[in-house]
Write an enzyme that holds these catalytic residues in place. Structure first.
Site, PDB file in Angstrom:
ATOM      1  N   HIS A 223      17.781  -1.756  30.937  1.00 32.96           N
ATOM      2  CA  HIS A 223      19.116  -1.954  31.526  1.00 32.96           C
ATOM      3  C   HIS A 223      19.009  -1.930  33.039  1.00 32.96           C
ATOM      4  O   HIS A 223      17.999  -1.509  33.587  1.00 32.96           O
ATOM      5  CB  HIS A 223      20.074  -0.836  31.072  1.00 32.96           C
ATOM      6  CG  HIS A 223      19.707   0.516  31.626  1.00 32.96           C
ATOM      7  ND1 HIS A 223      18.728   1.317  31.066  1.00 32.96           N
ATOM      8  CD2 HIS A 223      20.165   1.213  32.711  1.00 32.96           C
ATOM      9  CE1 HIS A 223      18.600   2.425  31.759  1.00 32.96           C
ATOM     10  NE2 HIS A 223      19.451   2.400  32.774  1.00 32.96           N
ATOM     11  N   ASP A 225      21.388  -0.441  36.389  1.00 36.69           N
ATOM     12  CA  ASP A 225      22.501   0.470  36.648  1.00 36.69           C
ATOM     13  C   ASP A 225      23.598  -0.322  37.352  1.00 36.69           C
ATOM     14  O   ASP A 225      23.328  -1.293  38.051  1.00 36.69           O
ATOM     15  CB  ASP A 225      22.035   1.641  37.511  1.00 36.69           C
ATOM     16  CG  ASP A 225      20.982   2.504  36.802  1.00 36.69           C
ATOM     17  OD1 ASP A 225      20.878   2.431  35.561  1.00 36.69           O
ATOM     18  OD2 ASP A 225      20.264   3.240  37.503  1.00 36.69           O
ATOM     19  N   HIS A 282      15.099  -1.403  34.073  1.00 37.85           N
ATOM     20  CA  HIS A 282      14.256  -0.253  33.733  1.00 37.85           C
ATOM     21  C   HIS A 282      14.527   0.267  32.334  1.00 37.85           C
ATOM     22  O   HIS A 282      15.547  -0.060  31.727  1.00 37.85           O
ATOM     23  CB  HIS A 282      14.401   0.856  34.785  1.00 37.85           C
ATOM     24  CG  HIS A 282      15.811   1.329  35.023  1.00 37.85           C
ATOM     25  ND1 HIS A 282      16.741   0.602  35.733  1.00 37.85           N
ATOM     26  CD2 HIS A 282      16.463   2.456  34.647  1.00 37.85           C
ATOM     27  CE1 HIS A 282      17.881   1.255  35.796  1.00 37.85           C
ATOM     28  NE2 HIS A 282      17.749   2.385  35.139  1.00 37.85           N
ATOM     29  N   ARG A 292      11.762  15.748  27.704  1.00 37.71           N
ATOM     30  CA  ARG A 292      12.029  15.367  29.085  1.00 37.71           C
ATOM     31  C   ARG A 292      13.518  15.428  29.375  1.00 37.71           C
ATOM     32  O   ARG A 292      14.337  15.009  28.550  1.00 37.71           O
ATOM     33  CB  ARG A 292      11.510  13.948  29.322  1.00 37.71           C
ATOM     34  CG  ARG A 292      11.724  13.405  30.719  1.00 37.71           C
ATOM     35  CD  ARG A 292      10.930  12.096  30.859  1.00 37.71           C
ATOM     36  NE  ARG A 292      11.044  11.520  32.181  1.00 37.71           N
ATOM     37  CZ  ARG A 292      12.005  10.658  32.531  1.00 37.71           C
ATOM     38  NH1 ARG A 292      12.934  10.307  31.664  1.00 37.71           N
ATOM     39  NH2 ARG A 292      12.037  10.165  33.750  1.00 37.71           N
TER      40      ARG A 292
HETATM   41  C1  LIG Z   1      29.326   5.211  36.310  1.00 35.64           C
HETATM   42  C2  LIG Z   1      28.628   4.914  35.264  1.00 35.64           C
HETATM   43  C3  LIG Z   1      27.232   4.396  35.263  1.00 35.64           C
HETATM   44  C4  LIG Z   1      26.889   4.312  33.785  1.00 35.64           C
HETATM   45  C5  LIG Z   1      28.210   4.023  33.183  1.00 35.64           C
HETATM   46  C6  LIG Z   1      29.116   5.049  33.886  1.00 35.64           C
HETATM   47  C7  LIG Z   1      28.824   6.438  33.334  1.00 35.64           C
HETATM   48  C8  LIG Z   1      27.459   6.570  32.710  1.00 35.64           C
HETATM   49  C9  LIG Z   1      26.362   5.697  33.323  1.00 35.64           C
HETATM   50  C10 LIG Z   1      25.215   5.382  32.361  1.00 35.64           C
HETATM   51  C11 LIG Z   1      24.154   6.477  32.283  1.00 35.64           C
HETATM   52  C12 LIG Z   1      23.012   6.037  31.346  1.00 35.64           C
HETATM   53  C13 LIG Z   1      22.565   4.599  31.599  1.00 35.64           C
HETATM   54  C14 LIG Z   1      23.795   3.668  31.736  1.00 35.64           C
HETATM   55  C15 LIG Z   1      23.352   2.214  31.817  1.00 35.64           C
HETATM   56  C16 LIG Z   1      24.758   3.958  30.623  1.00 35.64           C
HETATM   57  O1  LIG Z   1      24.743   3.488  29.531  1.00 35.64           O
HETATM   58  O2  LIG Z   1      25.633   4.973  31.048  1.00 35.64           O
HETATM   59  C17 LIG Z   1      24.605   4.112  32.929  1.00 35.64           C
HETATM   60  C18 LIG Z   1      25.833   3.294  33.344  1.00 35.64           C
HETATM   61  C19 LIG Z   1      25.612   2.161  34.306  1.00 35.64           C
HETATM   62  O3  LIG Z   1      25.009   2.320  35.376  1.00 35.64           O
HETATM   63  O4  LIG Z   1      26.052   1.088  33.955  1.00 35.64           O
HETATM   64  O1  LIG Z   2      15.622   9.203  32.676  1.00 34.23           O
HETATM   65  C1  LIG Z   2      15.232   8.304  33.421  1.00 34.23           C
HETATM   66  O2  LIG Z   2      14.124   8.307  33.952  1.00 34.23           O
HETATM   67  C2  LIG Z   2      16.125   7.128  33.733  1.00 34.23           C
HETATM   68  C3  LIG Z   2      17.582   7.363  33.440  1.00 34.23           C
HETATM   69  C4  LIG Z   2      18.403   6.137  33.651  1.00 34.23           C
HETATM   70  O3  LIG Z   2      17.913   5.038  33.755  1.00 34.23           O
HETATM   71  C5  LIG Z   2      19.855   6.255  33.734  1.00 34.23           C
HETATM   72  O4  LIG Z   2      20.406   7.359  33.525  1.00 34.23           O
HETATM   73  O5  LIG Z   2      20.499   5.227  34.044  1.00 34.23           O
HETATM   74 FE   LIG Z   3      19.346   3.611  34.538  1.00 32.51          FE
END
Ligand SMILES: C=C1C[C@]23C[C@H]1CC[C@H]2[C@@]12CCC[C@@](C)(C(=O)O1)[C@H]2[C@@H]3C(=O)O
Ligand SMILES: O=C(O)CCC(=O)C(=O)O
Ligand SMILES: [Fe+2]
Length: 349
Positions: A223, A225, A282, A292
């Protein structure tokens, strides 16, 4: 219950409980079919466990603007050292995160993310886009975790809240510092930009339990961010994060020391830079014997802000046209919640 504006923006895209609730990893002896991925090809190219594979940038270096700009422009990810955040902040946040994830499943379920919410305990939001589940559980905080912490520890919630709030304050200050350096690189002559955004934040605690079959499980599926920047802390003995490099495939980002932080470009900064900074793709691998935990801090513009590509950035290129249309942060998050990475084709000119 208090809801942040960021959380509100996830409301229109509810998810089903079956996609939100992690399995009880404490009980599992074998990877169930629901979590069994085809062989996760550990790229044979990167044998060197110690090679960090991304630039390591000293925040006190005199040419830090160029160093960060170059890293953003090429890979979209780098590590920072000398960032001034004392180690205790990471240790405390990590131990509070571990305290939460160590609770029995019946307890964690009490604070499970609601179907139309974004905070609390649960799977990663991207879960519904994949046919297999991830070997992962998370806890998402937007501003204060107070309501959830009270549910988990009715007589002892304050420490968790203090630690998480202090951690966010430190990360917000560091993000802002990085943001100014990045703006300086993008548009040195446009001081007005400095005051043109208000910011929002989220803190994601990630847990990747020990996995009996790490070659067939994924901690987090590939994905990008979404916001401007992510600051990630991983402890020095547990690698797991990989980035997709154009020529080398999936490449591990080795933790170099406990006080190094990984910074990566998110989608909204990719758009703002008119596509010059890639938002790095990533994923996370899991381990058979190590549980972890990572802390991901997301920094971005307020949901009501509008992102317009900065076109004057690309010097020496002749006429520069914006590659993306302007988009409201709220709208972007909503499109991404529906389409994941296909979102780019929807806003590209
Ligand atoms: C502000 C954010 C950023 C979110 C959505 C929301 C809350 C949680 C974040 C995450 C965290 C885990 C990876 C991700 C890809 C996910 O699934 O939830 C992130 C996402 C994003 O960066 O899109
Ligand atoms: O745990 C990690 O190393 C990456 C976590 C991550 O990609 C995320 O929270 O968006
Ligand atoms: Fe991420």
């Amino acid at each position: 219950m208090a809801t942040s504006a960021l959380e509100e923006s996830f409301k229109e895209n509810p998810q089903s409980l079956q996609h939100i609730l992690p399995i009880d990893f404490h009980l599992i002896q074998e990877v169930p079919n629901s979590h069994l991925w085809p062989n996760i090809n550990n790229s044979p190219i990167n044998h060197d466990e110690k090679n960090p594979n991304v630039p390591i940038i000293d925040l006190l270096a005199p040419n830090v603007v160029e160093l960060i700009g170059h890293a953003c422009r090429t890979l979209g990810i780098f590590q920072v050292v000398n960032h001034g955040v004392p180690l205790e902040f990471f240790d405390e946040a990590e131990s509070q995160a571990r305290r939460l994830f160590a609770l029995p499943a019946e307890q964690k379920v009490k604070v499970v993310r609601s179907t139309s919410g974004a905070t609390g305990y649960g799977t990663a939001r991207i879960t519904p886009f994949f046919s297999k589940f991830m070997w992962h559980e998370g806890f998402t905080i937007m501003d204060s975790p107070l309501d959830h912490a009270k549910e988990l520890w009715p007589h002892d919630y304050q420490e968790f809240c203090d630690v998480m709030e202090n951690y966010q304050k430190k990360m917000k200050a560091l993000s802002f510092q990085l943001w100014l350096l990045i703006l300086n690189y993008l548009q040195p002559s446009q001081e007005h930009l400095i005051n043109s955004f208000e910011f929002t934040q989220a803190l994601q605690l990630n847990s990747y339990p020990c996995c009996p079959n790490p070659n067939h499980a994924l901690g987090l599926a590939p994905h990008t961010d979404s916001l401007f920047l992510t600051i990630l802390h991983q402890t020095n003995n547990t690698k797991g994060l990989q980035i997709l490099k154009k020529d080398q495939g999936w490449t591990s980002i080795a933790p170099i020391s406990n006080d190094a932080l990984i910074v990566n470009v998110g989608d909204l900064l990719h758009i703002l830079s008119n596509g010059e900074f890639p938002s790095v793709y990533h994923r996370v691998l899991v381990d058979q014997t190590k549980h972890r935990v990572s802390l991901a801090y997301f920094f971005g513009p307020q949901v009501d802000s509008t992102i317009v590509p900065l076109v004057s950035f690309e010097k020496n290129v002749g006429v520069v046209v914006p590659k993306y249309r302007k988009v409201k942060v709220k709208e972007y998050l909503s499109l991404k919640a529906k389409h994941l990475e296909k979102v780019f084709s929807l806003i590209r000119y």
